[in-house]
Design a protein around this motif. Structure first.
Motif, PDB file in Angstrom:
ATOM      1  N   GLY A  39       3.787  -7.572   8.772  1.00  0.00           N
ATOM      2  CA  GLY A  39       4.352  -7.448   7.426  1.00  0.00           C
ATOM      3  C   GLY A  39       4.494  -8.824   6.810  1.00  0.00           C
TER       4      GLY A  39
ATOM      5  N   GLY B 283       1.925  -0.770  -6.326  1.00  0.00           N
ATOM      6  CA  GLY B 283       1.049  -0.466  -5.194  1.00  0.00           C
ATOM      7  C   GLY B 283      -0.011   0.555  -5.553  1.00  0.00           C
TER       8      GLY B 283
ATOM      9  N   ASN C 223      -1.923  -9.162  -8.437  1.00  0.00           N
ATOM     10  CA  ASN C 223      -1.324 -10.279  -7.711  1.00  0.00           C
ATOM     11  C   ASN C 223      -0.278 -11.011  -8.557  1.00  0.00           C
ATOM     12  OD1 ASN C 223      -1.118 -12.211  -5.538  1.00  0.00           O
ATOM     13  ND2 ASN C 223      -2.259 -13.617  -6.849  1.00  0.00           N
TER      14      ASN C 223
ATOM     15  N   ALA D 217      -1.230  -0.094  -9.340  1.00  0.00           N
ATOM     16  CA  ALA D 217      -2.276  -1.105  -9.593  1.00  0.00           C
ATOM     17  C   ALA D 217      -2.234  -2.132  -8.475  1.00  0.00           C
ATOM     18  CB  ALA D 217      -2.001  -1.806 -10.917  1.00  0.00           C
ATOM     19  N   PHE D 218      -3.331  -2.886  -8.340  1.00  0.00           N
ATOM     20  CA  PHE D 218      -3.291  -4.071  -7.477  1.00  0.00           C
ATOM     21  C   PHE D 218      -3.235  -5.260  -8.416  1.00  0.00           C
ATOM     22  CE2 PHE D 218      -4.261  -7.409  -4.647  1.00  0.00           C
ATOM     23  CZ  PHE D 218      -3.856  -6.962  -3.391  1.00  0.00           C
TER      24      PHE D 218
ATOM     25  N   GLN E  93       2.323   4.996   6.350  1.00  0.00           N
ATOM     26  CA  GLN E  93       2.813   3.935   7.244  1.00  0.00           C
ATOM     27  C   GLN E  93       4.046   3.244   6.674  1.00  0.00           C
ATOM     28  OE1 GLN E  93       0.076   0.576   7.873  1.00  0.00           O
ATOM     29  NE2 GLN E  93       1.820  -0.719   8.367  1.00  0.00           N
TER      30      GLN E  93
ATOM     31  N   ARG F 276       0.844  -1.193   0.000  1.00  0.00           N
ATOM     32  CA  ARG F 276       0.000   0.000   0.000  1.00  0.00           C
ATOM     33  C   ARG F 276       0.879   1.242   0.000  1.00  0.00           C
ATOM     34  NH1 ARG F 276      -2.417   0.540   4.739  1.00  0.00           N
ATOM     35  NH2 ARG F 276      -1.232  -1.103   5.756  1.00  0.00           N
TER      36      ARG F 276
ATOM     37  N   GLU G 199       5.109  -1.451  11.554  1.00  0.00           N
ATOM     38  CA  GLU G 199       4.707  -2.629  10.780  1.00  0.00           C
ATOM     39  C   GLU G 199       4.325  -3.735  11.761  1.00  0.00           C
ATOM     40  OE1 GLU G 199       3.315  -3.859   7.904  1.00  0.00           O
ATOM     41  OE2 GLU G 199       4.846  -2.555   7.013  1.00  0.00           O
TER      42      GLU G 199
ATOM     43  N   ILE H 254       7.629 -13.038   2.269  1.00  0.00           N
ATOM     44  CA  ILE H 254       7.468 -13.595   0.912  1.00  0.00           C
ATOM     45  C   ILE H 254       8.769 -13.376   0.138  1.00  0.00           C
ATOM     46  CG2 ILE H 254       6.187 -13.426  -1.242  1.00  0.00           C
ATOM     47  CD1 ILE H 254       3.806 -12.304   0.430  1.00  0.00           C
TER      48      ILE H 254
END
Ligand code: ADP
Length: 496
Positions: A391, A339, A368, A365-366, A315, A311, A388, A396
């Protein structure tokens, strides 16, 4: 204790979102994966969540009606249907009320306070009425379920099924607390005449705070990393709740989340150009080349490719990245960002994309599938978050041999072992302060290692890929605390 029994502990996991039905953030991942691991670890686990209109039709069609009843919500009597769907061996129960939940989105409506107060009350009512939902532990998550521990104690004490239920409340992000005008106290919650409850829920003269209710009423509080459990007790991180976290520190635990190791596996990932593993890291180079091509970056294996996925909000420490961008570009580093988020952040990264040509790419963009290719094709993942709670991105990235550069906070601190140049230990790189130069220094040190010592770099990659970020470890820890709350129930299985 004389009447101890050996049986599976019965858990009801309450959340406002769960993969694969609906997800807006990390909570969805947790609710989709943890109950399955808890079941494997020896619990009888079920999940309860709202039946949103946006749940894909394929799942809605498979749901079976279990029961319906009316939920008292102050002066209202509100219809509540309960539907069930088994998914990957876990029973998911859906709370159905079309007026509240059959809408285009999930959150962000004027009546969110009422919607989730209803959801929390419906959970209590369902435990009282339906034998298949009777449980030993009710595990609530975030403010949307925070009133369930309050209602359970205040309204359901006379119910045999509810009286013995112990409650756990997990904080996934303390920034979102569910704070509303104190009108809801009488009009929705039906607690205006209960000074004890009102006292716990009030957070200032004119408003009540749902999360505060759970923090006061739950038998146990957890959060998603041990470091965040400490940070929550400090004014800087506690968002006004630090005093309560300190007061209740004896029942506050931090348990690091896991990731779905099947969905995130470079050996079998269907989205990436070339599968690879710890023993054949060569495949990663091909993923990098393809990613550079896809993103319009120079196809140059010697340039460290720094990726950021998440995002685009304050934050995430984006101010530091914006400040340091010129310095990184001068040194020939490539940066790729994926993001969506705050408009000013999106605009800033679009500007960099436009300015730095084949050295910088911003995809607003989102996506995956692209995120998988970026985890696989990147050399470094940058995550300089201000705070965080846990996270997932850094875990990943490590699984894909993409070394994280993180700020030492919350779950980043608990999951990334810093590189030690003398011993070669580590799984990534860390810096301490919210300072752009400090971040750029550490990031460029990492790049230096990438340029000058391929052996040390690939050793770090292998160490990162070898880490255990499975849900099994977290599930074992959760099971331990469920049993701490119920010493009369002997653990059904042996500890793994
Ligand atoms: P948070 O929960 O604060 O958003 P996390 O790092 O815990 O951050 O989890 C974010 C998850 O969402 C990760 O799995 C990440 O890959 C994914 N994600 C975030 N933004 C995007 C995006 N724009 N496209 C694809 N996946 C994304």
């Amino acid at each position: 204790m004389s009447d101890r029994v050996r049986r599976k502990i019965r858990l009801l996991f309450a959340a406002s979102e769960a993969v694969p039905f609906v997800k807006t953030g990390g909570l969805g991942d947790v609710a989709g994966s943890l109950p399955r691991s808890l079941k494997q670890a020896g619990a009888k686990a079920a999940v309860i969540m709202p039946k949103y209109g946006s749940i894909p039709q394929e799942y809605q069609e498979k749901m079976r009606h279990v029961a319906d009843f009316y939920v008292p919500l102050s002066w209202r009597s509100v219809y509540c249907g309960i539907e069930r769907l088994s998914w990957q061996g876990v029973d998911f129960y859906f709370v159905d009320n079309e007026a509240y939940f059959k809408r285009d989105g999930i959150y962000g409506y004027f009546d969110d306070g009422e919607r989730f107060a209803f959801f929390s009350k419906a959970i209590c009512e369902a435990i009282m009425r339906l034998p298949e939902l009777q449980c030993d532990v009710l595990h609530c998550n975030d403010w949307q379920t925070a009133l369930a521990p309050v209602f359970l104690r205040e309204f359901y004490g006379s119910s045999e099924a509810c009286r013995k239920v112990k409650t756990i409340f997990t904080v996934h992000n303390v920034k979102f607390q569910g704070q509303y005008s104190d009108q809801v106290l009488g009009d929705v919650l039906g607690l205006a005449d209960n000074p004890t409850a009102a006292g716990q829920l009030y957070c200032d003269d004119g408003s009540v705070n749902f999360m505060k209710g759970a923090l006061c009423y739950a038998d146990l509080i957890t959060t998603v990393s041990p470091s965040y459990a400490c940070e929550l007790q400090m004014p800087f991180y506690g968002e006004g709740m630090d005093g309560i976290f300190r007061r209740r520190s004896s029942v506050l635990r931090g348990i690091l989340n896991g990731i779905d190791q099947d969905a995130w596996n470079p050996k079998t990932d269907p989205f990436i150009a070339r599968p690879y593993g710890v023993r054949n890291l060569a495949g990663k180079a091909e993923n990098k080349r393809q990613l550079q091509r896809e993103l319009g970056l120079a196809e140059d294996p010697t340039r460290p490719l720094v990726v950021m996925i998440g995002r685009l909000t304050n934050q995430k420490g984006l101010g530091l990245v914006r400040y340091a961008m010129g310095r990184l570009m001068e040194r020939g580093v490539q940066v790729a960002v994926l993001g969506t988020g705050d408009k000013d952040q999106e605009d800033a990264f679009k500007y960099f994309d436009w300015t730095y040509g084949d050295q910088m790419c911003a995809r607003i963009a989102f996506d995956n599938a692209l995120s998988h290719r970026m985890y696989a094709g990147g050399d470094i993942l940058l995550m300089p978050s201000e705070f965080e709670p846990c996270g997932l991105s850094q875990m990943i990235a490590m699984r894909y041999g993409t070394l994280p550069v993180v700020r030492e906070t919350g779950g980043l601190q608990d999951s990334v072992v810093p590189y030690n140049r003398f011993t070669g230990e580590g799984t990534g790189f860390r810096f301490a302060n919210m300072n752009a130069d400090e971040m750029a220094d550490v990031l460029l040190e990492a790049c230096e290692l990438f340029w000058t010592d391929a052996k040390a770099w690939s050793k770090l990659q292998r160490q990162a890929m070898g880490g255990d970020f499975s849900w099994d470890r977290a599930a074992d820890e959760y099971l331990d605390i469920y049993h701490d709350l119920h010493p009369e129930i002997i653990r059904y299985n042996k500890k793994r």
